[in-house]
Design a protein around this motif. Sequence first.
Motif, short mmCIF file in Angstrom:
data_model
loop_
_atom_site.label_atom_id
_atom_site.label_comp_id
_atom_site.label_asym_id
_atom_site.label_seq_id
_atom_site.Cartn_x
_atom_site.Cartn_y
_atom_site.Cartn_z
N GLU A 216 0.83 -1.21 0.00
CA GLU A 216 0.00 0.00 0.00
C GLU A 216 0.86 1.26 0.00
O GLU A 216 0.56 2.24 -0.69
CB GLU A 216 -0.94 0.00 1.19
N ASP A 217 1.95 1.23 0.77
CA ASP A 217 2.87 2.37 0.77
C ASP A 217 3.49 2.58 -0.62
O ASP A 217 3.63 3.71 -1.11
CB ASP A 217 3.99 2.16 1.80
N GLY A 218 3.86 1.46 -1.26
CA GLY A 218 4.43 1.56 -2.59
C GLY A 218 3.43 2.07 -3.61
O GLY A 218 3.78 2.87 -4.49
N ILE A 219 2.18 1.64 -3.48
CA ILE A 219 1.13 2.11 -4.38
C ILE A 219 0.98 3.62 -4.28
O ILE A 219 0.87 4.33 -5.29
CB ILE A 219 -0.21 1.42 -4.06
N LEU A 260 -9.05 -0.41 -1.92
CA LEU A 260 -8.89 0.81 -1.13
C LEU A 260 -8.18 1.91 -1.92
O LEU A 260 -8.51 3.09 -1.78
CB LEU A 260 -8.12 0.51 0.16
N ARG A 261 -7.20 1.52 -2.73
CA ARG A 261 -6.42 2.51 -3.48
C ARG A 261 -6.98 2.75 -4.88
O ARG A 261 -6.43 3.55 -5.64
CB ARG A 261 -4.97 2.06 -3.59
N HIS A 262 -8.06 2.07 -5.23
CA HIS A 262 -8.72 2.25 -6.53
C HIS A 262 -7.77 2.01 -7.70
O HIS A 262 -7.63 2.84 -8.61
CB HIS A 262 -9.35 3.64 -6.64
N ILE A 263 -7.12 0.86 -7.66
CA ILE A 263 -6.23 0.49 -8.76
C ILE A 263 -6.67 -0.85 -9.33
O ILE A 263 -7.48 -1.57 -8.74
CB ILE A 263 -4.76 0.39 -8.30
N GLY A 264 -6.14 -1.19 -10.49
CA GLY A 264 -6.46 -2.46 -11.10
C GLY A 264 -5.70 -3.61 -10.44
O GLY A 264 -4.66 -3.42 -9.84
#
Length: 333
Positions: A216-219, A260-264
């Motif tokens: 998550e931090d990397g995202i 949570l981060r709204h990514i694919g």
Amino acid sequence: MTLLAIAAIAAPALPTSAARAQTAEVTQHAALSAAAQSDSSKSDSAKPSAPQVNGASDVPPVDDANPSQQKGLTAKAIETVKQVAKSAGDIFSRVPCLPPKGGAKSMGSLPHVAGKLASGEPVVIVAFGSSSTSGYGATSPEFTYPNRLAAQLRRQYPGADITVVNRGKGGDDAPEMMKRLQEQVIDMKPDMVIWQVGTNAVLRNLDPAETAKLVEDGIARIQAAGADLVLVDPQYSPRVTERAESAGQMVRLLHKVADLRHIGIFPRFEVMREWHENQALPIDSFVIADGLHMNDWGYACFAQLLGDDIIKSVGQIKLGVNVPSRVRAYRPM
């Protein structure tokens, strides 16, 4: 005369422009196969030696004054080019690459990479991960998933300047990947990052929750740099599924982080399980003998399904459709 020059001379012998593009991909990335390493240090000893498609160590010096030597090398180069084109074209001839039976939904909006492809601007995609990304188990550089993906996108957009950079390193997981994230990914100023992660965490008994937090931090850092991002979860293979509880938790947490981060997210675990359970493919038809890594067909089908979804996203951008990124591709969960 070098082998690269000979291959350039031989290129007109290829049957199609697509085959020429795939052959160019081989010569550009021949070093990848030799550098591919195991997802687990335990499998390093079983690592097969990868073929040197254009390795200088395998090519004898060319005597320009010896026509027979030049002729022999030219013929060998032409035959190599033909074989590469044939193998790249017919890998699915015996077993087709099918999308999951539930149907393929869009991965969601990939505005940076899709917008640039739609407008003809140069595109940089970084494939970030461990040995599944570097290509351990592939018999040739052309069959690593980043190279297959690059070839597919170049066939679809022949006028586009598309660069797919392979940043896979065998044995790594989130702790090691975070250390090289800035230099090897963000500094490349990518339009898209495909981040394959989680397998080694399962094999090394790392805490899935800690891995998810690092991811998550990397995202957040990748998103701040303005790149599209797609996660790839662990593979469905015997060495992973024997740790079913940890593997299941890892897959669930990665999907939760993506939401949570709204990514694919490309659910590789579920896609590969469908190959086995619903399409009745034996495990050894897509996993090599180490029980962990994919083979040529596995990498090729993975790349094909991922590439299909990128192409769909470009089509949506051209039509003015912006699908919410929380809509996932191939998501049976």
